[in-house]
Design a protein around this motif. Structure first.
Motif, PDB file in Angstrom:
ATOM      1  N   PHE A   1      -1.885   4.373  -4.217  1.00  0.00           N
ATOM      2  CA  PHE A   1      -0.893   3.356  -3.875  1.00  0.00           C
ATOM      3  C   PHE A   1       0.496   3.975  -3.840  1.00  0.00           C
ATOM      4  CE2 PHE A   1       2.450   0.741  -5.753  1.00  0.00           C
ATOM      5  CZ  PHE A   1       2.643  -0.144  -4.704  1.00  0.00           C
ATOM      6  N   THR A   2       0.844   4.749  -4.874  1.00  0.00           N
ATOM      7  CA  THR A   2       2.146   5.403  -4.897  1.00  0.00           C
ATOM      8  C   THR A   2       2.275   6.360  -3.726  1.00  0.00           C
ATOM      9  OG1 THR A   2       2.010   5.310  -7.307  1.00  0.00           O
ATOM     10  CG2 THR A   2       3.766   6.648  -6.365  1.00  0.00           C
ATOM     11  N   PHE A   3       1.196   7.056  -3.428  1.00  0.00           N
ATOM     12  CA  PHE A   3       1.217   8.101  -2.405  1.00  0.00           C
ATOM     13  C   PHE A   3       1.288   7.518  -0.996  1.00  0.00           C
ATOM     14  CE2 PHE A   3      -0.430  11.827  -0.107  1.00  0.00           C
ATOM     15  CZ  PHE A   3       0.270  12.832  -0.751  1.00  0.00           C
ATOM     16  N   LEU A   4       0.581   6.423  -0.744  1.00  0.00           N
ATOM     17  CA  LEU A   4       0.500   5.866   0.601  1.00  0.00           C
ATOM     18  C   LEU A   4       1.097   4.470   0.706  1.00  0.00           C
ATOM     19  CD1 LEU A   4      -3.153   6.910   1.528  1.00  0.00           C
ATOM     20  CD2 LEU A   4      -1.040   7.975   2.340  1.00  0.00           C
ATOM     21  N   GLY A   5       0.760   3.594  -0.254  1.00  0.00           N
ATOM     22  CA  GLY A   5       1.184   2.203  -0.164  1.00  0.00           C
ATOM     23  C   GLY A   5       2.689   2.037  -0.206  1.00  0.00           C
ATOM     24  N   ALA A   6       3.360   2.823  -1.055  1.00  0.00           N
ATOM     25  CA  ALA A   6       4.817   2.725  -1.132  1.00  0.00           C
ATOM     26  C   ALA A   6       5.448   3.123   0.199  1.00  0.00           C
ATOM     27  CB  ALA A   6       5.338   3.613  -2.268  1.00  0.00           C
ATOM     28  N   ALA A   7       4.955   4.211   0.789  1.00  0.00           N
ATOM     29  CA  ALA A   7       5.459   4.623   2.107  1.00  0.00           C
ATOM     30  C   ALA A   7       5.136   3.569   3.163  1.00  0.00           C
ATOM     31  CB  ALA A   7       4.847   5.964   2.500  1.00  0.00           C
ATOM     32  N   GLY A   8       3.943   2.963   3.058  1.00  0.00           N
ATOM     33  CA  GLY A   8       3.553   1.937   4.018  1.00  0.00           C
ATOM     34  C   GLY A   8       4.444   0.711   3.960  1.00  0.00           C
ATOM     35  N   TRP A   9       4.831   0.309   2.748  1.00  0.00           N
ATOM     36  CA  TRP A   9       5.716  -0.855   2.635  1.00  0.00           C
ATOM     37  C   TRP A   9       7.135  -0.503   3.066  1.00  0.00           C
ATOM     38  CZ3 TRP A   9       6.197  -5.541  -0.857  1.00  0.00           C
ATOM     39  CH2 TRP A   9       5.132  -6.412  -0.616  1.00  0.00           C
ATOM     40  N   ALA A  10       7.599   0.700   2.778  1.00  0.00           N
ATOM     41  CA  ALA A  10       8.909   1.110   3.282  1.00  0.00           C
ATOM     42  C   ALA A  10       8.912   1.076   4.806  1.00  0.00           C
ATOM     43  CB  ALA A  10       9.254   2.509   2.778  1.00  0.00           C
ATOM     44  N   TYR A  11       7.811   1.492   5.407  1.00  0.00           N
ATOM     45  CA  TYR A  11       7.674   1.480   6.861  1.00  0.00           C
ATOM     46  C   TYR A  11       7.576   0.055   7.395  1.00  0.00           C
ATOM     47  CZ  TYR A  11       5.816   2.645  11.499  1.00  0.00           C
ATOM     48  OH  TYR A  11       5.633   2.769  12.855  1.00  0.00           O
ATOM     49  N   GLY A  12       6.744  -0.776   6.760  1.00  0.00           N
ATOM     50  CA  GLY A  12       6.428  -2.086   7.318  1.00  0.00           C
ATOM     51  C   GLY A  12       7.308  -3.230   6.864  1.00  0.00           C
ATOM     52  N   LYS A  13       7.959  -3.111   5.683  1.00  0.00           N
ATOM     53  CA  LYS A  13       8.739  -4.235   5.159  1.00  0.00           C
ATOM     54  C   LYS A  13      10.156  -3.859   4.750  1.00  0.00           C
ATOM     55  CE  LYS A  13       5.100  -7.374   3.686  1.00  0.00           C
ATOM     56  NZ  LYS A  13       4.050  -6.780   4.495  1.00  0.00           N
ATOM     57  N   GLY A  14      10.435  -2.593   4.517  1.00  0.00           N
ATOM     58  CA  GLY A  14      11.795  -2.195   4.182  1.00  0.00           C
ATOM     59  C   GLY A  14      12.157  -2.436   2.742  1.00  0.00           C
ATOM     60  N   ALA A  15      13.257  -3.140   2.490  1.00  0.00           N
ATOM     61  CA  ALA A  15      13.828  -3.286   1.150  1.00  0.00           C
ATOM     62  C   ALA A  15      12.868  -3.875   0.116  1.00  0.00           C
ATOM     63  CB  ALA A  15      15.101  -4.120   1.212  1.00  0.00           C
ATOM     64  N   PRO A  16      11.962  -4.825   0.449  1.00  0.00           N
ATOM     65  CA  PRO A  16      11.032  -5.300  -0.584  1.00  0.00           C
ATOM     66  C   PRO A  16      10.238  -4.191  -1.254  1.00  0.00           C
ATOM     67  CG  PRO A  16      10.982  -6.793   1.285  1.00  0.00           C
ATOM     68  CD  PRO A  16      11.842  -5.616   1.694  1.00  0.00           C
ATOM     69  N   ALA A  17      10.045  -3.066  -0.572  1.00  0.00           N
ATOM     70  CA  ALA A  17       9.314  -1.949  -1.168  1.00  0.00           C
ATOM     71  C   ALA A  17      10.046  -1.336  -2.346  1.00  0.00           C
ATOM     72  CB  ALA A  17       9.054  -0.867  -0.111  1.00  0.00           C
TER      73      ALA A  17
END
Length: 485
Positions: A60-76
């Motif tokens: 999650f830290t490795f991929l999910g955090a990057a995915g939320w930064a990509y897909g949602k921005g500041a909520p990540a």
């Protein structure tokens, strides 16, 4: 040589080399339940720090955090905050939990609740709850593993088969080595993951834009509101952000594997020292978020669960296969090793608090070892089946897990600090909280934009307090031994 062969060969070398290193590190230890489950309560500050990081900082830290930064921005950005909140809270109550565990020979969170409230029913209920909540958390790791193997294979191989084989290999690994083996394997994992995220978070922005600051300027130019939170009542707005940080921070240590890590410490001082040092790992999240934002600026247009693949797809498209292999290999360890600790935690609570406490099975060291090891494989199979049939994003899986597991915390804290609370009060609050958390699966935000899991936690506490006020515990709680700090 074909790029997919190079990348997958490097991943295989990393995974098998790490497992071999861990097997050699634990070969001199005799396996009994205390060694297998909590490492004979002998872990010093460094090994405990690595173990905690190994189970907390996952795919999650490795991929999910990057995915939320990509897909949602500041909520990540909530991912950067909740760990530090958890360590502040943990500094004050986890040393007490450790002291009680050492004094009374406890191995799991249900053990703690049974000891403090004198109710096997409550402990068994929590054990079953933790066991089944662990399955989707393990599924999260499998989702991350599939993403990495599919991209590293350049789409030429069946990633589902590769994930299944790799996961069962790790299940057999933890079947053999227990908690200490996972801790030593985490040494390799943490070094590789740190190198990978530094590369992704620093080199990628510099390579494409000249500096991280220039990359952020480009993101803001393309998406003007991407780096700011929405209004409090909006979906994933500031109310959601604050409530989610509090919720996940409070539930941070409520998983079955976290109890094992806490009980494995050599002393209460080791626990406190780790709570002071663990926030350093939050710096890793910053680099992962930068990697996701870089992918957004370079490769826009990924939708849904594809966002979780963003920065690894960037590596596949623009870098040699050996670079992709090294980064994906680190990511595979970030999925497999936390999964191994989760499997051990789930198996331990089920064998100790369900089979032994409820059914009188697994009451000797030999039988408990047999059933714990068998349940490692059973839990692995359940997670694998769930993963094959149910696909969702990494962050959605994590939020589901925390919405459920955080409901255990009020019972733990009241057991430490408010003797008036009975097993009935703790159980009633937990039941209401879990029902409300289950309902939250159908909505992404509650009233006023608040995380619905946080509302479930408030309902849990309210019910527990009301029952305790009107129907207090008749006998005071067992005294805490050596509770001074």
């Amino acid at each position: 040589m074909r790029p997919e062969v190079v990348a997958l060969a490097i991943i295989g070398l990393i995974v098998f080399g790490t497992i071999a290193f861990a097997l050699l590190s634990v070969r001199r230890f005799r396996m009994d339940p205390h060694e297998y489950i909590v490492g004979s309560r002998s872990f010093g500050a460094l090994l405990l720090w690595i173990l905690l990081a190994g189970e907390i900082y996952t795919s999650f830290t490795f991929l999910g955090a990057a995915g939320w930064a990509y897909g949602k921005g500041a909520p990540a950005f909530y991912i950067m905050a909740y760990g530090s909140v958890a360590y502040i809270i943990g500094y004050f109550y986890l040393p007490l939990v450790w002291r009680i565990g050492k004094d009374r020979g406890l191995l799991t969170w249900p053990d703690f609740l049974i000891d403090r409230y004198g109710s096997k029913t409550l402990g068994i209920g929590v054990a079953v709850l933790q066991f089944f909540l662990t399955v989707p958390y393990v599924t999260l790791q499998l989702t991350g593993l599939q993403i990495l193997l599919r991209i590293a294979g350049y789409g030429h191989y069946n990633a589902t088969v590769a994930v299944s084989a790799a996961f069962m290999l790790v299940a057999l690994f933890v079947f053999t080595t227990g908690l200490r083996g996972a801790a030593w394997a985490s040494v390799v994992k943490d070094v590789l993951v740190l190198g990978a995220v530094l590369f992704a978070g620093i080199y990628l922005p510099v390579h494409f834009f000249g500096s991280p600051a220039a990359m952020i300027d480009r993101v803001v130019q393309l998406h003007p509101h991407w780096m700011t939170l929405a209004a409090p009542t909006a979906n994933y707005g500031s109310a959601w952000y604050v409530s989610t940080v509090i919720l996940t921070g409070m539930g941070f240590f409520m998983g079955p594997a976290n109890a094992q890590a806490i009980y494995s410490a050599r002393s209460a001082q080791t626990i406190r020292r780790n709570m002071m040092l663990m926030p350093l790992y939050q710096l890793v999240v910053v680099f992962v978020l930068l990697a996701g934002l870089t992918a957004l600026a370079v490769m826009p247009g990924l939708k849904g669960t594809q966002a979780d693949q963003s920065f690894v797809l960037l590596l596949q498209r623009y870098f040699p296969a050996w670079v992709l292999g090294l980064v994906a290999g680190a990511g595979c360890l970030a999925a497999l090793l936390p999964a191994s600790v989760l499997l051990l935690g789930a198996a331990s609570i089920f064998s100790k608090n369900v089979l032994s406490d409820a059914f009188g099975v697994a009451t000797t060291d030999r039988s408990r070892m047999f059933w714990t090891r068998s349940l490692v494989l059973i839990c692995a199979a359940l997670a694998l089946v769930l993963w094959i049939f149910e696909k969702t994003s990494l962050v959605d899986l994590l939020l589901f897990y925390y919405n459920g597991v955080t409901q255990i915390l009020p019972g733990i804290l009241f057991a430490l600090f408010w003797p008036r609370v009975s097993a009935w009060a703790a159980g009633a609050g937990l039941l209401v909280g879990e029902c409300a958390a289950a309902y939250s699966l159908h909505v992404s935000a509650g009233p006023w934009g608040i995380n619905p899991g946080f509302i479930a936690l408030l309902a849990n506490v309210a019910v527990c307090v009301c029952v305790a006020l009107f129907f207090p515990r008749k006998q005071s709680a067992k005294p805490l031994q050596g509770q001074q700090f």
